[in-house]
Design a protein around this motif. Structure first.
Motif, short mmCIF file in Angstrom:
data_model
loop_
_atom_site.label_atom_id
_atom_site.label_comp_id
_atom_site.label_asym_id
_atom_site.label_seq_id
_atom_site.Cartn_x
_atom_site.Cartn_y
_atom_site.Cartn_z
N CYS A 1 0.80 -1.22 0.00
CA CYS A 1 0.00 0.00 0.00
C CYS A 1 0.83 1.27 0.00
N LEU A 2 2.14 1.16 -0.09
CA LEU A 2 3.00 2.33 -0.13
C LEU A 2 2.74 3.13 -1.40
N SER B 1 -6.04 4.99 -5.24
CA SER B 1 -6.41 4.86 -3.83
C SER B 1 -6.48 3.41 -3.35
N LEU B 2 -6.51 2.44 -4.29
CA LEU B 2 -6.59 1.03 -3.91
C LEU B 2 -5.52 0.22 -4.62
N PHE C 1 -7.13 -4.81 3.13
CA PHE C 1 -5.68 -4.81 2.97
C PHE C 1 -5.26 -4.10 1.68
N ALA C 2 -6.00 -3.10 1.26
CA ALA C 2 -5.74 -2.52 -0.06
C ALA C 2 -5.76 -1.00 -0.11
N TYR C 3 -5.89 -0.30 1.02
CA TYR C 3 -5.95 1.16 0.98
C TYR C 3 -4.56 1.75 0.81
N SER D 1 -6.44 12.25 -8.89
CA SER D 1 -6.48 11.72 -7.52
C SER D 1 -7.15 12.70 -6.58
N LYS D 2 -6.84 14.01 -6.74
CA LYS D 2 -7.44 15.02 -5.86
C LYS D 2 -8.95 15.09 -6.07
#
Length: 680
Positions: free
Chosen positions: A49-50, A147-148, A543-545, A631-632
């Motif tokens: 998720c980094l 985001s995922l 487990f994906a954020y 993304s924003k």
């Protein structure tokens, strides 16, 4: 194979400049020492998720990436961490769209540990072309890719990354035997073939049997590593499988080699930043490991508690160092010791007082004493050396039958436990779930934090959201009195969600060692891991954020909203509660100064020119600008949606120093003395 750091010089409003950051770091360390926090400060992340910049977003991140290195270099001074802890790094299995780190393998590493970009470099023989790497990025087409995590694009057998790795493997096979990468591969296989070969064979047989569980295979394949079955028959079948599928076996070993190499590169990069890497060692084993080591497991019971179960090692024989169960445990532990600087042991109490669940519905607690933990520690020392600091081994002791009356059982007293304050409560006897309660019960040393990967997010707790996984409990209600007493704050003020969140962040700073989970650091309200029936609604989100590519802005926004981790705000509260504001007023004033700076609003992204600026950074900003804008927009739309379902209290730009508490020091001492006498 070191990935060099290119520092980003983006400043969002009152993010600290270089001079301020040096002063900030000096104040932070002096204040932590004065507060008593002299040990580990652990930043917990799921490495998948980094953050990934838009031009390198394969869907799953890697510790060895430049994006990861830049992120950790940026966050380290703000959070003050000296240890990075990652969740289990084993092979992940798709369970109806859910990829659980704790249900992965214990011996092998997952494909997500491979950083395909490194394969385009000379150190790895340029066995992957830039176009082939770019194809993995282009294949990540999910709507929420910023985001995922997109596990299927990297982990699955038909994934874009798997396709690219097969091309890399084909080129790898053409390299001369005297090339460094070929020599490194041979050494890796020779040291690890005891577990590599069975896993490779399992993959081949699984494909031949259309993915069916091994219990559905032919008898010989099902019992290929069963010591009670004919050794001659088994050896003949193993030779047949390997001779028929040499490329498939070597391809599996090749991927494990790359994963191991890339994890080592990530660890080295962290060490160069002054950060130790701790790996999470899962309690369970994957299906291929259970198949390959049948003598090590019990056929009578499973291990577990509440809503989870796992195939158990044979706890009837595990205290015998030469037993199959002990030897498999040793192999797992020593692989983790080689890969990491420190180890967190998942379900640590199961090495002392495991709960054994039988098919007839009965269960029992087996007391193993100190034997298994000592066996684990000796196994680590065989790898790390006799002078290895065992405080680098931390155990999940938050569960199980670890108490005898109100005292810890002896094996637990000797080890570093890890806890969270989610269930903090002012009981008749003590301030449960706090540093105060842990120390009075004999926990020392220990690690304390506001939450972890399993817990309800701090933001939800602060807003009074019921914990749907713990019978709808409202943890905030339970914690108000305890927090007010510990930090000497007005209970009424803590009803404000922002003030509650800040108080919760402060309490772990009173411990010698603290931890912080990345979702809470960024003030996120999504639950990282949903359990049971709640998991099936959006399984791919578990487990994906992801940490967003614009993590600087996201982090500082979280602080200004009041839910993110502002270390200076926490230290200010600790100083005031302990009276250090009076005994060290100069240091206290600097803490308040930096707390207020971080709370200032206004994000005007600019690029500052200094000695660290690199053309590569500017190019990356330009290349990724469009993706960041998208993304924003997504984050803005998500916030609007979330506001319809959860009420958020507006952030305060600055937090005033605490006013005179309603509970004076004398009353606090009376309370502690009373609870002490009740327990004893």
């Amino acid at each position: 194979m070191l990935v060099t750091s290119a520092k980003s010089n983006i400043s969002f409003g009152r993010a600290l400049n270089s001079k301020e950051l040096r002063q900030f770091s000096d104040v932070r360390e002096k204040a932590k020492k004065a507060a008593g926090q002299t040990g580990k400060s652990i930043f917990i992340v799921h490495d998948t998720c980094l953050p990934q910049s838009a031009c390198k977003n394969t869907g799953v991140s890697s510790l060895s990436s430049q994006d990861t290195l830049d992120f950790l270099a940026y966050m380290k001074p703000y959070l003050g961490f000296n240890t990075l802890e990652i969740l289990p790094a084993g092979e992940l299995k798709n369970e109806n769209g859910f990829y659980c780190a704790y249900a992965g393998s214990s011996l092998s590493l997952g494909n997500h540990q491979i950083n395909p970009e490194l394969l385009t470099k000379k150190d790895f023989g340029e066995i992957l072309t830039q176009e082939e790497y770019d194809s993995i990025v282009k294949s990540n087409m999910i709507a929420e890719k910023d985001s995922l995590v997109n596990y299927p694009n990297v982990v699955d057998k038909n994934s874009a990354q798997e396709s690219a790795l097969r091309k890399a493997f084909a080129r790898f096979q053409t390299l001369g035997d005297d090339t460094k990468i070929k020599q490194d591969f041979k050494r890796f296989v020779s040291k690890n073939n005891d577990w590599l070969e069975p896993k490779a064979i399992y993959q081949i047989l699984s494909d031949e049997n259309s993915g069916l569980d091994f219990n559905c295979w032919s008898e010989i394949d099902r019992r290929l590593y069963d010591s009670t079955f004919s050794a001659e028959t088994r050896a003949k079948r193993i030779t047949e499988i390997l001779n028929t599928n040499p490329n498939e076996a070597d391809f599996y070993k090749f991927k494990q080699f790359l994963a191991d190499e890339h994890l080592a590169i990530g660890r080295k990069n962290l060490n160069n930043l002054g950060i130790k890497l701790t790996g999470d060692c899962p309690i369970g084993f994957s299906r291929d490991e259970i198949w390959a080591y049948p003598d090590a497991f019990s056929k009578e019971y499973q291990i577990g508690d509440l809503d989870w179960y796992a195939t158990a090692l044979n706890y009837e024989t595990i205290k015998d160092p030469q037993s199959s169960s002990a030897q498999l445990l040793k192999r797992k532990v020593q692989l983790h010791a080689k890969r990491y600087d420190g180890i967190r042991f998942d379900v640590g109490w199961a090495y002392v007082v495991p709960k054994l669940n039988r098919a007839d519905g009965t269960s029992s607690i087996k007391y193993l004493g100190d034997d298994v933990l000592s066996f684990i520690e000796n196994a680590v020392k065989e790898i790390k050396g006799e002078d290895y600091d065992l405080k680098n081994l931390i155990y999940e002791f938050q569960g199980g039958e670890i108490f005898s009356g109100t005292s810890l059982i002896p094996p637990v007293q000797k080890r570093v436990g890890i806890f969270d304050s989610v269930y903090m409560k002012d009981t008749q006897y003590e301030l449960w779930g706090s540093n105060n309660a842990l120390e009075r019960r004999g926990f020392r040393p220990y690690v304390m934090g506001v939450g972890n990967h399993d817990a309800q997010p701090l933001r939800q707790i602060a807003n009074g959201v019921p914990d749907i996984q713990i019978d709808g409990e409202v943890h905030k209600t339970d914690a108000l009195d305890a927090l007010a007493k510990i930090l000497k704050l007005d209970k009424k003020s803590l009803e404000n969600p922002v003030q509650f969140a800040k108080a919760k962040w402060a309490e772990p700073m009173m411990a010698e060692n603290n931890m912080m989970f990345y979702m809470d650091v960024f003030g996120r309200e999504e639950r990282f891991n949903m359990h049971g029936e709640n998991r099936i609604v959006h399984p791919w989100k578990n487990f994906a954020y992801k940490i967003p590519a614009n993590y600087q802005e996201a982090y500082h926004r979280a602080i200004q909203e009041g839910y993110g981790f502002n270390i200076m705000d926490s230290l200010e509260k600790v100083f005031a509660a302990k009276g250090l504001d009076k005994t060290q007023p100069e240091l206290y004033s600097k803490i308040v100064k930096f707390r207020n700076i971080l709370n200032e609003d206004g994000f005007a992204p600019i690029v500052k020119s200094n000695k660290y600026i690199k053309p590569l950074v500017i190019a990356a900003i330009v290349t990724c600008a469009a993706a960041l804008a998208i993304s924003k927009i997504f984050i803005k739309n998500k916030k609007q949606t979330d506001n319809n379902t959860m009420q958020n209290t507006p952030a305060q730009n600055t937090t005033p120093a605490p006013q005179n508490p309603t509970l004076n020091p004398q009353n606090m001492n009376d309370f502690l003395n009373k609870t002490k006498s009740n327990i004893s």
